[in-house]
Design an enzyme around this catalytic site. Sequence first.
Site, short mmCIF file in Angstrom:
data_model
loop_
_atom_site.label_atom_id
_atom_site.label_comp_id
_atom_site.label_asym_id
_atom_site.label_seq_id
_atom_site.Cartn_x
_atom_site.Cartn_y
_atom_site.Cartn_z
CE LYS A 101 -3.09 2.90 0.12
NZ LYS A 101 -4.13 3.30 0.97
CB CYS A 145 -3.10 8.64 -0.13
SG CYS A 145 -4.53 7.84 0.63
#
Length: 407
Positions: free
Chosen positions: A201, A255
């Site tokens: 991720k 993010c």
Amino acid sequence: MINVIGLGYIGLPTALMMASHGVEVVGTDYNKELVATLNAGHTTFKEEGLDELFHAAVSAGIKFTTEYQHTDTYIVSVPTPYDKFSKKVDACYVVAAVREVMRVCPKGATVVVESTVSPGTMDKYVRPVIEAEGFKIGEDIHLVHAPERIIPGNMVYELLHNNRTIGADSREVGERVKQYYASFCQGDIVVTDIRTAEMTKVVENTFRAVNIAFANELARICRHDNMDVYEIIKICNMHPRVNILQPGPGVGGHCISVDPWFLVGDYPQLAKVIDESMKTNDSQPTFVLNRIHEIMKENGITDNRRVGLYGLTYKENVDDFRESPTLQLLEAQERHLARPLKCYDPFLEDHKIAENQYANFDAFLKDIDMVVIMVKHDHIKQNWDKLRGKVILDCFNICPLEKTYHI
């Protein structure tokens, strides 16, 4: 029954999606006002398709509360910021949530952490919390990492269609958790170990951050020698193995602007390219601020109060302003003791987050001579005529008006 902990930009859509696909769900958040809003029948942020998903989940029986539930499965979806000095992940919210889960969960429960973390975070921070409560991991508690993979502005579609990764200590537990996600996810769901899930991720977001930094650096080089970066990128991308992204005013959201720092913090002597890329992206709002100053001088604008920033969110067509490049620019300007630039965002007309923020587009334009397009909302594309006669700095190369400036 699944207890989803944290009902923000990731936890809420996940809870709604599972509930609307036949899973019994209770959503928990410490924010009493947020929970009250949800229980009153209203969503807490704007997102295409979210209201419809919300009503489907409510019809299916989803509940919202501030209390942690006694159940066999938990999904923890809370923020994971980074320490701006060390660059390491700050796992305090995850740790706090897991600690609360341990106080109410039965033996045999599964704890799924969706929050994005750096490789090794589950080992360093989460396992010790569980063991400190007297549970044996793998017997009394099963630990899983299933990092989210959606983006504001397209959440509902991506929840349904994006591939997912399930990291677990045992294949059996991973496959069991996979079935919950398979209730709605039409993409591939890969089961692997926890550390691999953590790393994949972070690497995904780091890949995007490095590529954005490359485009931003190209823009600076081309500006220095008066070259058209957009024409250069267009021609380069005609090569079958080249796909350069477009430059912009900076990187926001929770993010791409955050997660790559986890690798820099954990591997400072190894993550050199990542470190420089993040520094490039973080300094891009200041680069835009300097460009504003140049254009003001060129056009005889001496009062920065006649300059307006269009867009306060971190990306187009959402109301999410976390780590917004516009807010970063305003912070950089504040360090120079200048009066904050005027600003407007059609998605935040009812939510003031900055000084000199307007709630009306026409009033905003009336009070400025120069407009800086910081976010490419569809709204601005529908109002080009209203910008005629203004000095325009277009940070995305989307404005069709003549004599428009670029970064």
